[in-house]
Design a protein around this motif. Structure first.
Motif, PDB file in Angstrom:
ATOM      1  N   LEU A  47       0.732  -1.170   0.099  1.00 13.60           N
ATOM      2  CA  LEU A  47       0.130   0.142   0.065  1.00 13.60           C
ATOM      3  C   LEU A  47       0.957   1.173  -0.089  1.00 13.60           C
ATOM      4  O   LEU A  47       0.544   2.325  -0.668  1.00 13.60           O
ATOM      5  N   VAL A  55      -5.851  -6.777  -4.339  1.00 10.92           N
ATOM      6  CA  VAL A  55      -7.057  -6.930  -3.685  1.00 10.92           C
ATOM      7  C   VAL A  55      -7.464  -8.488  -3.876  1.00 10.92           C
ATOM      8  O   VAL A  55      -7.913  -9.292  -2.883  1.00 10.92           O
ATOM      9  N   ARG A  61      -9.723 -11.401   6.999  1.00  7.78           N
ATOM     10  CA  ARG A  61      -9.615 -10.268   7.093  1.00  7.78           C
ATOM     11  C   ARG A  61      -8.136  -9.743   6.816  1.00  7.78           C
ATOM     12  O   ARG A  61      -7.850  -8.609   6.739  1.00  7.78           O
ATOM     13  N   ALA A  82      -6.569   0.961   0.398  1.00  6.05           N
ATOM     14  CA  ALA A  82      -6.094   0.104   1.662  1.00  6.05           C
ATOM     15  C   ALA A  82      -7.683  -0.624   2.246  1.00  6.05           C
ATOM     16  O   ALA A  82      -7.529  -1.637   2.645  1.00  6.05           O
ATOM     17  N   ARG A  83      -8.748   0.136   2.113  1.00  2.00           N
ATOM     18  CA  ARG A  83     -10.069  -0.271   2.651  1.00  2.00           C
ATOM     19  C   ARG A  83     -10.328  -1.481   1.817  1.00  2.00           C
ATOM     20  O   ARG A  83     -10.675  -2.522   2.458  1.00  2.00           O
ATOM     21  N   LEU A  84     -10.020  -1.608   0.458  1.00  2.00           N
ATOM     22  CA  LEU A  84     -10.494  -2.386  -0.358  1.00  2.00           C
ATOM     23  C   LEU A  84      -9.622  -3.710  -0.297  1.00  2.00           C
ATOM     24  O   LEU A  84     -10.032  -4.916  -0.224  1.00  2.00           O
ATOM     25  N   VAL A  85      -8.383  -3.405  -0.055  1.00  2.00           N
ATOM     26  CA  VAL A  85      -7.271  -4.698   0.223  1.00  2.00           C
ATOM     27  C   VAL A  85      -7.822  -5.150   1.557  1.00  2.00           C
ATOM     28  O   VAL A  85      -7.690  -6.268   1.485  1.00  2.00           O
ATOM     29  N   ARG A  86      -8.192  -4.725   2.654  1.00  2.00           N
ATOM     30  CA  ARG A  86      -8.284  -5.159   3.760  1.00  2.00           C
ATOM     31  C   ARG A  86      -9.530  -5.714   4.140  1.00  2.00           C
ATOM     32  O   ARG A  86     -10.028  -6.200   5.271  1.00  2.00           O
ATOM     33  N   SER A  87     -10.555  -5.435   3.168  1.00  2.00           N
ATOM     34  CA  SER A  87     -11.870  -5.901   3.252  1.00  2.00           C
ATOM     35  C   SER A  87     -12.135  -7.243   2.619  1.00  2.00           C
ATOM     36  O   SER A  87     -11.220  -7.792   2.033  1.00  2.00           O
ATOM     37  N   SER A 119     -17.069  -1.479   0.228  1.00  2.00           N
ATOM     38  CA  SER A 119     -16.264  -2.341   1.274  1.00  2.00           C
ATOM     39  C   SER A 119     -16.954  -2.660   2.623  1.00  2.00           C
ATOM     40  O   SER A 119     -17.021  -3.881   3.048  1.00  2.00           O
ATOM     41  N   ARG A 172     -17.601  -6.600   3.771  1.00  2.00           N
ATOM     42  CA  ARG A 172     -17.296  -6.880   5.101  1.00  2.00           C
ATOM     43  C   ARG A 172     -18.655  -7.823   5.789  1.00  2.00           C
ATOM     44  O   ARG A 172     -18.430  -8.769   6.571  1.00  2.00           O
TER      45      ARG A 172
END
Lengths: 93, 93, 93, 93
Positions: A54, A91, B92, C88-93, D43, D47
């Motif tokens: 990132l 992703v 996650r 970052a939100r996309l990768v972590r969700s 997102s 989730r």
């Protein structure tokens, strides 16, 4: 010179630490540590690798992609398509 | 003795290879290689770590969790809750 | 007018199809279908949502972010920071 | 009767809410809302779908897989292999 050049040392330190985490995983398995504890440490190493990704991607957008857009022409479209493909791989991994 | 004991050597070989990938990432950054190429290699290392996780988890279900269920009692519930938490962390991360 | 305006219909069709997948999931659970089959369908819906995200993000880079960079100034930095946070939100969700 | 039967209503409520989120996404795009806001909502929906998956999987381990292990025989191995494959799809989606 690339987007990440300014933060090269920070990236190298992070990767050095991840290398240590991966060596730690080998020790855990050699010492027959509990599966779930090994999994927890793998998740930590995975998240650390994602953080490097990132960071690199952010710098790539800030420098390489921005420069290509400022220069104009088809190189900008190619840079954006390339970045989008890299994001998709990130992703899905 | 854990779920993964039978495949200890295979896991160690995989982690050794991942350690090499992480060292390769450091060389790429030291040599100022192109950001997108670094990102591609990070995705490969991340997927390799996930493959180790999925292998360990499968063996954990086959051995530790199965044994706890066969033994019966509250230990089985605890093992399943622990495995579910590990799966959630994996999904996650 | 946003980055995705040109492909609005395509995005709406995809989301309509995902809405159908989510309704299909409810029917599967109402009909007591097998857990693993439900999980397979949830993975399909998740991947479809990710594909919409990746499409929107690509268009966002192509239009909104590119425009901000062409215009210059601090707005460009803000747009890139915002895009990086979304990635970052996309990768972590 | 499946692992999730006891929590059927809770799963249906969650999926109903996710269906609402996906319809909300369509409205956002129809109203030309800002790309990044749409991505944030995708997102959230992703989730929420993952949370349903993790719940179903936990119940599947607790009931279907546990029952197969208690019954013994090759059915147990098959159930565990099937669960491991579902976990892998979940991790990679």
């Amino acid at each position: 010179m690339h987007g990440y050049t300014d933060n090269k040392d920070a990236h190298l330190r992070r990767l050095k630490r991840i290398e240590g985490q991966v060596r730690g995983l080998q020790r855990m398995i050699e010492n027959d540590e509990y599966c779930i504890d090994v999994l927890t440490q793998i998740s930590a190493a995975t998240r650390a690798l994602q953080a490097v990704s990132l960071g690199l991607l952010d710098e790539h957008l800030k420098h390489c992609v921005s420069q290509a857009i400022t220069d104009g022409g088809t190189a900008a479209d190619e840079k954006i398509a390339e970045a989008s493909n890299a994001i998709a791989r990130l992703v899905r991994s």
